[in-house]
Enzyme design. Structure first.
Site, PDB file in Angstrom:
ATOM      1  N   ARG A  23       0.812  -1.219   0.000  1.00 47.01           N
ATOM      2  CA  ARG A  23       0.000   0.000   0.000  1.00 47.01           C
ATOM      3  C   ARG A  23       0.849   1.275   0.000  1.00 47.01           C
ATOM      4  NH1 ARG A  23      -5.665  -0.745   1.558  1.00 47.01           N
ATOM      5  NH2 ARG A  23      -6.152  -2.625   0.388  1.00 47.01           N
ATOM      6  N   ARG A  27      -3.854   6.523   0.321  1.00 48.07           N
ATOM      7  CA  ARG A  27      -4.438   7.719   0.940  1.00 48.07           C
ATOM      8  C   ARG A  27      -3.514   8.490   1.876  1.00 48.07           C
ATOM      9  NH1 ARG A  27      -9.749   4.590   2.609  1.00 48.07           N
ATOM     10  NH2 ARG A  27      -8.074   3.094   2.838  1.00 48.07           N
ATOM     11  N   ARG A  36      -7.756  11.262  -6.088  1.00 46.61           N
ATOM     12  CA  ARG A  36      -8.981  10.560  -5.683  1.00 46.61           C
ATOM     13  C   ARG A  36     -10.170  11.497  -5.535  1.00 46.61           C
ATOM     14  NH1 ARG A  36     -12.030   7.702  -4.659  1.00 46.61           N
ATOM     15  NH2 ARG A  36     -11.950   6.433  -2.795  1.00 46.61           N
ATOM     16  N   ASP A  71      -6.189  -3.576  -7.758  1.00 46.39           N
ATOM     17  CA  ASP A  71      -6.759  -4.116  -6.522  1.00 46.39           C
ATOM     18  C   ASP A  71      -6.964  -5.612  -6.690  1.00 46.39           C
ATOM     19  OD1 ASP A  71      -8.066  -2.977  -3.839  1.00 46.39           O
ATOM     20  OD2 ASP A  71      -9.141  -4.763  -4.492  1.00 46.39           O
ATOM     21  N   TYR A 148     -14.187 -12.698   0.074  1.00 44.59           N
ATOM     22  CA  TYR A 148     -14.992 -11.537  -0.363  1.00 44.59           C
ATOM     23  C   TYR A 148     -16.201 -11.983  -1.177  1.00 44.59           C
ATOM     24  CZ  TYR A 148     -11.509  -8.323   1.401  1.00 44.59           C
ATOM     25  OH  TYR A 148     -10.675  -7.625   2.235  1.00 44.59           O
TER      26      TYR A 148
HETATM   27  O1  CP3 Z   1       0.267   0.248  -3.243  1.00 45.93           O
HETATM   28  C1  CP3 Z   1      -0.159  -0.936  -3.337  1.00 45.93           C
HETATM   29  O2  CP3 Z   1       0.047  -1.773  -2.450  1.00 45.93           O
HETATM   30  C2  CP3 Z   1      -0.824  -1.343  -4.619  1.00 45.93           C
HETATM   31  C3  CP3 Z   1      -2.234  -1.219  -4.704  1.00 45.93           C
HETATM   32  C4  CP3 Z   1      -3.157  -2.119  -3.911  1.00 45.93           C
HETATM   33  C5  CP3 Z   1      -4.470  -1.720  -3.558  1.00 45.93           C
HETATM   34  N1  CP3 Z   1      -5.105  -2.790  -2.991  1.00 45.93           N
HETATM   35  C6  CP3 Z   1      -5.090  -0.411  -3.810  1.00 45.93           C
HETATM   36  C7  CP3 Z   1      -6.176   0.012  -2.928  1.00 45.93           C
HETATM   37  C8  CP3 Z   1      -2.992  -3.424  -3.473  1.00 45.93           C
HETATM   38  C9  CP3 Z   1      -1.777  -4.322  -3.533  1.00 45.93           C
HETATM   39  C10 CP3 Z   1      -4.240  -3.833  -2.900  1.00 45.93           C
HETATM   40  C11 CP3 Z   1      -4.473  -5.191  -2.369  1.00 45.93           C
HETATM   41  C12 CP3 Z   1      -5.709  -5.479  -1.652  1.00 45.93           C
HETATM   42  N2  CP3 Z   1      -6.960  -4.998  -1.880  1.00 45.93           N
HETATM   43  C13 CP3 Z   1      -5.818  -6.412  -0.618  1.00 45.93           C
HETATM   44  C14 CP3 Z   1      -4.686  -7.248  -0.125  1.00 45.93           C
HETATM   45  C15 CP3 Z   1      -3.712  -6.420   0.584  1.00 45.93           C
HETATM   46  C16 CP3 Z   1      -3.920  -6.349   2.018  1.00 45.93           C
HETATM   47  O3  CP3 Z   1      -4.126  -5.230   2.513  1.00 45.93           O
HETATM   48  O4  CP3 Z   1      -3.797  -7.399   2.625  1.00 45.93           O
HETATM   49  C17 CP3 Z   1      -7.131  -6.443  -0.185  1.00 45.93           C
HETATM   50  C18 CP3 Z   1      -7.701  -7.293   0.942  1.00 45.93           C
HETATM   51  C19 CP3 Z   1      -7.859  -5.568  -1.005  1.00 45.93           C
HETATM   52  C20 CP3 Z   1      -9.308  -5.309  -0.974  1.00 45.93           C
HETATM   53  C21 CP3 Z   1      -9.584  -3.907  -0.643  1.00 45.93           C
HETATM   54  N3  CP3 Z   1      -9.286  -2.830  -1.453  1.00 45.93           N
HETATM   55  C22 CP3 Z   1     -10.192  -3.404   0.520  1.00 45.93           C
HETATM   56  C23 CP3 Z   1     -10.634  -4.261   1.691  1.00 45.93           C
HETATM   57  C24 CP3 Z   1     -10.289  -2.027   0.379  1.00 45.93           C
HETATM   58  C25 CP3 Z   1     -11.005  -1.063   1.251  1.00 45.93           C
HETATM   59  C26 CP3 Z   1     -10.338  -0.862   2.549  1.00 45.93           C
HETATM   60  C27 CP3 Z   1      -9.729   0.479   2.589  1.00 45.93           C
HETATM   61  O5  CP3 Z   1      -8.537   0.580   2.912  1.00 45.93           O
HETATM   62  O6  CP3 Z   1     -10.466   1.460   2.331  1.00 45.93           O
HETATM   63  C28 CP3 Z   1      -9.669  -1.680  -0.841  1.00 45.93           C
HETATM   64  C29 CP3 Z   1      -9.500  -0.314  -1.372  1.00 45.93           C
HETATM   65  C30 CP3 Z   1      -8.139   0.049  -1.850  1.00 45.93           C
HETATM   66  N4  CP3 Z   1      -7.345  -0.661  -2.690  1.00 45.93           N
HETATM   67  C31 CP3 Z   1      -7.483   1.241  -1.528  1.00 45.93           C
HETATM   68  C32 CP3 Z   1      -6.250   1.222  -2.201  1.00 45.93           C
HETATM   69  C33 CP3 Z   1      -5.156   2.273  -2.218  1.00 45.93           C
HETATM   70  C34 CP3 Z   1      -8.073   2.317  -0.642  1.00 45.93           C
HETATM   71  C35 CP3 Z   1      -7.953   3.660  -1.215  1.00 45.93           C
HETATM   72  C36 CP3 Z   1      -9.113   4.403  -1.728  1.00 45.93           C
HETATM   73  O7  CP3 Z   1     -10.295   4.210  -1.382  1.00 45.93           O
HETATM   74  O8  CP3 Z   1      -8.749   5.303  -2.501  1.00 45.93           O
END
Ligand code: CP3
Length: 338
Positions: A23, A27, A36, A71, A148
């Protein structure tokens, strides 16, 4: 070529320990929040120019690798299970997968056809990085994606997921097999498009007892990893809460094993075996602590690795949005010995 990350994946000596963060784009960065404000997360993922921009944003802080901005849930839509990111709630799958008939309907698609936009991003980012920083591709692992699909969103106890696994093992195996084949093709396609390493995120698999992991998950993870390893690019096999699953995860595959902060890195590496590289494992919340405390704990992680080649510094899990950017920069400088 800035290749200390790839060298460490191959357990070759490096000048300093390579570092990147899960990540690392997101944000906590003002430039990400600004973008965003104009685009949804899905729009950023679907427009390669925007995905490129976000992928590059954190690199000014000095990470040794870039991770593709995408994602793990993107494959759901082409499988036939659309979802959305609901504000404040995280992902919501519109029609959760609960029955054998739901599973039968899921499609196993070709990556170029269903996720061509991600592969276009990979090609664009590779061109733009121009060999200066290696690019990591990624996908979610079958258990984490299945959770999910079945729960319909995030879950605290994976009740429905485990129920399906135990009460309908055949349907479960069909579902896991379909996801595994989608992910295998998708990771292969990312490598063909230019990803120089790939990470499989099995973020929630630590919810399982080793016995259940071995019986219901391991064969599907192995289906992916043993095949993707054949491409010759390093494959990082990551999970959290996996202190009791490490041996089984190693059996499933991976060039590098990712570990979270709940186990000391040295003990984890011993269990994994020093013939594998290791990635981890500072508690991500330490980036919200005073920088001198984070620095001390980061040095303790480096000491656990004991200067053995094959350690990639990372957090135990993703950076949280409240993290101060300066703390991220300061930690990278500590790891690089600055
Ligand atoms: O920088 C990076 O790591 C690359 C991008 C990336 C994202 N998601 C972007 C993202 C990666 C590698 C992921 C993986 C991901 N997505 C996982 C596995 C990683 C982990 O944390 O174990 C999971 C479980 C997801 C599913 C997911 N995506 C969830 C549960 C959420 C919402 C939770 C939250 O933080 O709001 C997301 C949204 C998401 N994916 C964001 C980002 C940067 C949140 C940012 C936004 O809303 O702009």
């Amino acid at each position: 070529m800035h290749d200390r990350f790839l060298r460490a994946c191959r357990r070759e000596p490096t000048d300093v320990t390579p570092v990147w963060f899960m990540r690392q784009a997101g944000r906590y960065m003002p430039e990400y929040r600004a973008l965003r404000a104009k685009h949804t997360l899905i729009e950023i993922c679907k427009q390669p120019e925007l995905a490129l921009e976000v992928t590059l944003q954190p690199l000014r802080l000095g990470m040794d690798a870039a991770i593709l901005f995408a994602d793990i849930l993107l494959p759901l839509e082409p499988m036939g299970a659309p979802f959305e990111f609901a504000a404040g709630e995280g992902p919501v799958v519109k029609a959760p997968v609960r029955t054998r008939a739901d599973i039968d309907r899921l499609r196993v698609f070709e990556a170029e056809e269903g996720l061509g936009y991600v592969l276009e991003s990979v090609r664009l980012i590779r061109r733009e990085l121009d060999g200066k920083t290696p690019l990591i591709g990624f996908a979610g692992a079958p258990f984490t994606i299945a959770s999910y699909l079945i729960e319909g969103g995030k879950s605290s106890d994976y009740r429905r997921t485990k129920q399906l696994m135990w009460t309908e093992p055949e349907a479960w195996s069909l579902l896991m097999g379909k996801i595994a084949e989608v992910v295998r093709r998708y990771l292969r396609a990312q490598v063909a498009a230019g990803a120089q390493a790939v990470q499989l995120f099995d973020s929630w698999v630590g919810a399982l007892a080793p016995e259940d992991y071995r019986e219901h998950v391991l064969p599907h993870v192995r289906h992916i990893l043993k095949d993707v390893e054949q491409t010759g690019v390093p494959v990082i096999h990551f999970g959290t809460n996996t202190a009791t699953l490490l041996e089984a995860q190693v059996e499933a595959g991976g060039t590098v094993i990712g570990v979270d902060h709940r186990i000391p890195l040295g003990a984890a590496w011993q269990r994994i075996g020093h013939d594998k590289a290791i990635q981890g494992n500072l508690d991500p919340l330490l980036l919200c602590a005073p920088p001198e405390i984070a620095a001390r704990r980061a040095r303790a992680v480096l000491a656990e690795a004991g200067k053995r080649p094959g350690h990639i510094f990372n957090l135990g899990h993703g950076i949280i949005p409240e993290t101060p950017v300066d703390n991220v920069k300061a930690l990278i400088d500590v790891i690089h010995g600055g």
